[in-house]
Design a protein around this motif. Structure first.
Motif, mmCIF file in Angstrom:
data_model
loop_
_atom_site.group_PDB
_atom_site.id
_atom_site.type_symbol
_atom_site.label_atom_id
_atom_site.label_comp_id
_atom_site.label_asym_id
_atom_site.label_seq_id
_atom_site.Cartn_x
_atom_site.Cartn_y
_atom_site.Cartn_z
ATOM 1 N N GLY A 20 13.416 -1.004 15.147
ATOM 2 C CA GLY A 20 12.398 -0.339 15.814
ATOM 3 C C GLY A 20 12.632 1.182 15.996
ATOM 4 N N SER A 21 13.713 1.720 15.442
ATOM 5 C CA SER A 21 14.062 3.292 15.782
ATOM 6 C C SER A 21 14.236 3.842 14.425
ATOM 7 N N VAL A 22 14.160 3.438 13.178
ATOM 8 C CA VAL A 22 14.038 4.031 12.027
ATOM 9 C C VAL A 22 13.467 3.794 10.985
ATOM 10 N N SER A 23 12.977 4.651 9.767
ATOM 11 C CA SER A 23 12.338 4.098 9.123
ATOM 12 C C SER A 23 12.878 3.182 7.909
ATOM 13 N N VAL A 24 11.951 2.428 7.378
ATOM 14 C CA VAL A 24 12.645 1.417 6.546
ATOM 15 C C VAL A 24 13.589 1.753 5.523
ATOM 16 N N SER A 25 13.196 3.017 4.985
ATOM 17 C CA SER A 25 14.262 3.383 4.119
ATOM 18 C C SER A 25 15.736 4.051 4.717
ATOM 19 N N SER A 26 15.545 4.430 5.854
ATOM 20 C CA SER A 26 17.106 4.805 6.552
ATOM 21 C C SER A 26 17.642 3.447 7.046
ATOM 22 N N ARG A 27 16.666 2.512 7.624
ATOM 23 C CA ARG A 27 17.367 1.383 7.975
ATOM 24 C C ARG A 27 18.075 0.679 6.616
ATOM 25 N N LEU A 28 17.668 0.680 5.504
ATOM 26 C CA LEU A 28 18.276 -0.111 4.485
ATOM 27 C C LEU A 28 19.417 0.961 3.969
ATOM 28 N N SER A 82 -16.174 13.287 -2.296
ATOM 29 C CA SER A 82 -17.292 13.875 -1.797
ATOM 30 C C SER A 82 -16.935 14.754 -0.377
ATOM 31 N N ARG A 83 -15.664 14.329 0.272
ATOM 32 C CA ARG A 83 -15.334 15.144 1.431
ATOM 33 C C ARG A 83 -14.127 16.111 0.899
ATOM 34 N N GLY A 84 -13.824 16.327 -0.269
ATOM 35 C CA GLY A 84 -12.728 17.169 -0.857
ATOM 36 C C GLY A 84 -11.344 16.996 -0.462
ATOM 37 N N GLU A 85 -10.838 15.737 -0.330
ATOM 38 C CA GLU A 85 -9.636 15.312 0.432
ATOM 39 C C GLU A 85 -9.081 14.073 -0.134
ATOM 40 N N PHE A 86 -7.688 14.059 -0.118
ATOM 41 C CA PHE A 86 -6.857 12.736 -0.448
ATOM 42 C C PHE A 86 -6.018 12.563 0.464
ATOM 43 N N THR A 87 -5.337 11.192 0.423
ATOM 44 C CA THR A 87 -4.421 10.896 1.201
ATOM 45 C C THR A 87 -3.023 10.804 0.881
ATOM 46 N N ILE A 88 -2.176 11.247 1.536
ATOM 47 C CA ILE A 88 -0.516 11.125 1.039
ATOM 48 C C ILE A 88 0.192 10.274 1.986
ATOM 49 N N PHE A 89 1.178 9.386 1.542
ATOM 50 C CA PHE A 89 1.705 8.560 2.391
ATOM 51 C C PHE A 89 3.196 8.965 2.343
ATOM 52 N N ARG A 90 3.520 9.547 3.320
ATOM 53 C CA ARG A 90 4.883 10.443 3.411
ATOM 54 C C ARG A 90 6.103 9.673 3.948
ATOM 55 N N LYS A 91 7.172 10.373 3.911
ATOM 56 C CA LYS A 91 8.512 9.536 4.632
ATOM 57 C C LYS A 91 8.146 9.331 5.864
ATOM 58 N N ARG A 92 8.831 8.067 6.612
ATOM 59 C CA ARG A 92 8.815 7.738 7.816
ATOM 60 C C ARG A 92 7.444 7.114 8.153
ATOM 61 N N GLY A 93 6.496 6.615 7.077
ATOM 62 C CA GLY A 93 5.335 6.038 7.329
ATOM 63 C C GLY A 93 4.222 7.146 7.753
ATOM 64 N N LYS A 94 4.389 8.335 7.653
ATOM 65 C CA LYS A 94 3.463 9.387 8.145
ATOM 66 C C LYS A 94 2.131 9.421 6.956
ATOM 67 N N GLU A 95 1.081 9.194 7.453
ATOM 68 C CA GLU A 95 -0.104 9.242 6.621
ATOM 69 C C GLU A 95 -1.039 10.773 6.778
ATOM 70 N N VAL A 96 -1.124 11.171 5.692
ATOM 71 C CA VAL A 96 -1.624 12.649 5.663
ATOM 72 C C VAL A 96 -2.967 12.966 4.975
ATOM 73 N N LEU A 97 -3.680 13.586 5.460
ATOM 74 C CA LEU A 97 -4.947 13.937 4.614
ATOM 75 C C LEU A 97 -4.822 15.462 4.301
ATOM 76 N N MET A 98 -5.094 15.444 2.789
ATOM 77 C CA MET A 98 -4.807 16.641 2.395
ATOM 78 C C MET A 98 -6.209 17.102 1.599
ATOM 79 N N PRO A 99 -6.422 18.316 1.745
ATOM 80 C CA PRO A 99 -7.650 18.790 1.192
ATOM 81 C C PRO A 99 -7.424 19.226 -0.286
ATOM 82 N N ILE A 100 -8.146 18.955 -1.326
ATOM 83 C CA ILE A 100 -8.022 18.927 -2.782
ATOM 84 C C ILE A 100 -8.748 20.279 -3.346
ATOM 85 N N ASN A 101 -8.203 21.238 -4.078
ATOM 86 C CA ASN A 101 -8.652 22.470 -4.508
ATOM 87 C C ASN A 101 -9.515 22.011 -5.874
#
Length: 380
Positions: free
Chosen positions: A48-56, A231-250
Motif C-alpha cells: 500500500g505504500s510503494v510502487s510495484v517496482s520498489s516493492r519488488l 486530433s487533439r495533438g497529444e499522447f499518453t505516457i505511463f511513468r514510474k509510480r503509476g503516473k499517467e501523463v498527457l504530453m503534447p506532440i510537436n
C-alpha cells in the motif's frame, strides 16, 4: 503465471501496462512465499505504500539478506529462509547489518553450476540494500514485533556527488548527424543496412521521441497506438509510480510516428493479438524489447560520435541530451523538470550546468549604460 491468463481490465490503463505490473506482482508473491511468515504485516505495508517496482526491489534485497543468514548460520540454525523466526531477528544488532553490508555484500562468492562467480556491489547498490533493510527493521519496531530500533546504528554509505561534467550526452550537432544517419543509412555497415531498410522509419520515430521528450526506456517501449490522439495533438505516457501523463506532440514527432505507422508498421491483421496495440514492433511483429531499443540507440549514437558501436550511448544518455538541449534553448530548469518527471529539481540543475557561456550571455545582455563611442567625441 500461465501465459494463457487473460487480464480483465476495466481501468484507464492499457492492457500492456496492467500485464507488466501483474508480472511484477507475481514475482513479489513468489518471493514473499520464501520469506518468514512474521513479515506478513510488512508485505501488506509495502503493497500500500510503494510502487510495484520498489516493492519488488525491497523484497529481493530482504530475501538476499535472509539467504545470507541461512548460509552463514548467523543468528539462525534453520535450513530455509521461510523458517527464520522473529526470535532470530530479535538477536540481530546494528553491527550485524554493518558487517553484512560492509564486508559481505561488497564482495561475495556464489556457486552457480560448476562455476564460482564473484559478485561485487558499489556504494549505490549497498545504499539500496541498506534502505531496504532499514524499511523492514523500522516497520517491525513500529509494529511492536521488535523491541528496539537498530537502524540508527547503521553506518552511513557515502554516495559520490553527481558532477555536471560527468554527464554524458550528445551535442546538438551530433543529434543532427544521428538523425541523418537513420534517415540516409550513412555510417551503417552493409549488413546493418539490410535491417535498416526494414526498420528505418521505426528507428527514426524512436530516436525523435527520445531526444524531444527525454523519455525513459520503459516509457517509450510501452507506448501504444492507442496512446496517441493526433486530433487533439497529444499522447499518453505511463511513468514510474503509476503516473499517467498527457504530453503534447510537436509536428516533428507527429510526422515521424505517423510515417512509421502508415508506411512501415505491419497491418493489424498480421500482428498477434497481444501485440496489436504496441506502437513499436520487432521484425517478429512483437512489442520491441528493451535490449533491441538500447542496441539501436547505441548504433546510431556511435555513428554521430564517430566511435565504435560498443562506445555508443544508451537511451538514458538521450534523456540527458534532451534535458541539456532544452536548457540551452532557453527553457527553465522547472520547465525541464516537469517535462522529464524529475522528483527533485537538483537533478535538473546538473543538466543546466552544461549551458555554455551562461554567465557571459547574461552580463552581455544586461548593460546598464549604453556603449560610448569615443571616436565621435569632440575634443574641446
Amino acid at each position: 503465471m500461465s501465459d494463457n491468463i487473460k487480464i480483465h481490465n476495466k481501468s484507464s490503463r492499457p492492457d500492456n501496462i496492467v500485464i507488466r505490473d501483474n508480472h511484477k506482482i507475481e514475482k513479489c508473491i513468489e518471493i514473499q512465499n520464501k520469506l518468514p511468515s512474521f513479515m506478513k504485516d510488512y508485505f501488506i505495508y509495502l503493497k500500500g505504500s510503494v510502487s510495484v517496482s520498489s516493492r519488488l526491489a525491497y523484497l529481493e534485497d530482504i530475501l538476499f539478506f535472509c539467504q545470507y543468514l541461512v548460509e552463514t548460520h548467523e543468528h539462525t540454525n534453520v535450513n530455509d529462509t521461510s523458517e527464520i523466526t522473529l526470535s532470530d531477528f530479535s538477536s540481530i544488532k546494528a553491527r550485524d547489518i554493518n558487517l553484512f553490508l560492509g564486508e559481505y555484500c561488497s564482495r561475495y562468492y556464489k556457486k552457480i553450476g560448476n562455476n564460482t562467480m564473484i559478485f561485487e556491489n558499489n556504494n549505490r547498490a549497498l545504499a539500496r540494500k541498506k534502505s531496504s533493510l532499514s524499511t523492514l527493521f523500522k516497520f517491525l519496531y513500529r509494529n511492536e514485533q521488535l523491541h528496539e530500533n537498530i537502524t540508527d546504528g547503521f553506518n552511513p554509505i557515502k554516495l559520490p556527488k553527481p558532477q555536471p561534467d560527468a554527464i554524458k550526452r550528445l551535442d546538438i550537432d551530433e543529434v543532427a548527424i544521428m538523425l541523418d544517419a537513420v534517415e540516409s543509412g550513412n555510417g551503417l555497415t552493409e549488413r546493418e543496412k539490410i535491417y535498416w531498410k526494414k526498420t528505418k522509419l521505426r528507428d527514426k520515430a524512436i530516436l525523435a521521441l527520445f531526444v524531444t521528450y527525454g523519455l525513459r526506456l520503459n516509457e517509450l517501449r510501452e507506448l501504444n497506438i492507442s496512446s496517441f490522439n493526433f486530433s487533439r495533438g497529444e499522447f499518453t505516457i505511463f511513468r514510474k509510480r503509476g503516473k499517467e501523463v498527457l504530453m503534447p506532440i510537436n509536428k516533428t514527432c507527429e510526422y515521424v510516428v505517423k510515417d512509421y505507422i502508415e508506411n512501415e508498421r505491419p497491418n493489424s491483421e498480421e500482428i498477434p493479438e497481444e501485440h496489436r496495440d504496441a506502437l513499436f514492433l520487432s521484425l517478429q511483429k512483437k512489442r520491441i524489447t528493451e535490449r533491441a531499443i538500447t542496441s539501436l540507440v547505441k548504433k546510431y549514437s556511435s555513428i554521430s560520435m564517430c566511435t565504435s558501436r560498443d562506445k555508443g550511448y544508451s537511451p538514458h544518455k538521450l534523456r540527458a541530451t534532451a534535458a541539456t538541449s532544452l536548457i540551452q534553448n532557453g527553457f527553465t530548469i522547472y520547465d525541464v523538470q516537469n517535462l522529464l518527471d524529475h522528483d527533485n529539481v537538483t537533478t535538473t540543475q546538473l543538466y543546466a550546468a552544461h549551458k555554455k557561456n551562461v554567465k557571459r550571455d547574461i552580463v552581455k545582455n544586461f548593460e546598464w549604460l549604453a556603449e560610448k563611442n569615443t571616436d565621435d567625441d569632440s575634443i574641446e
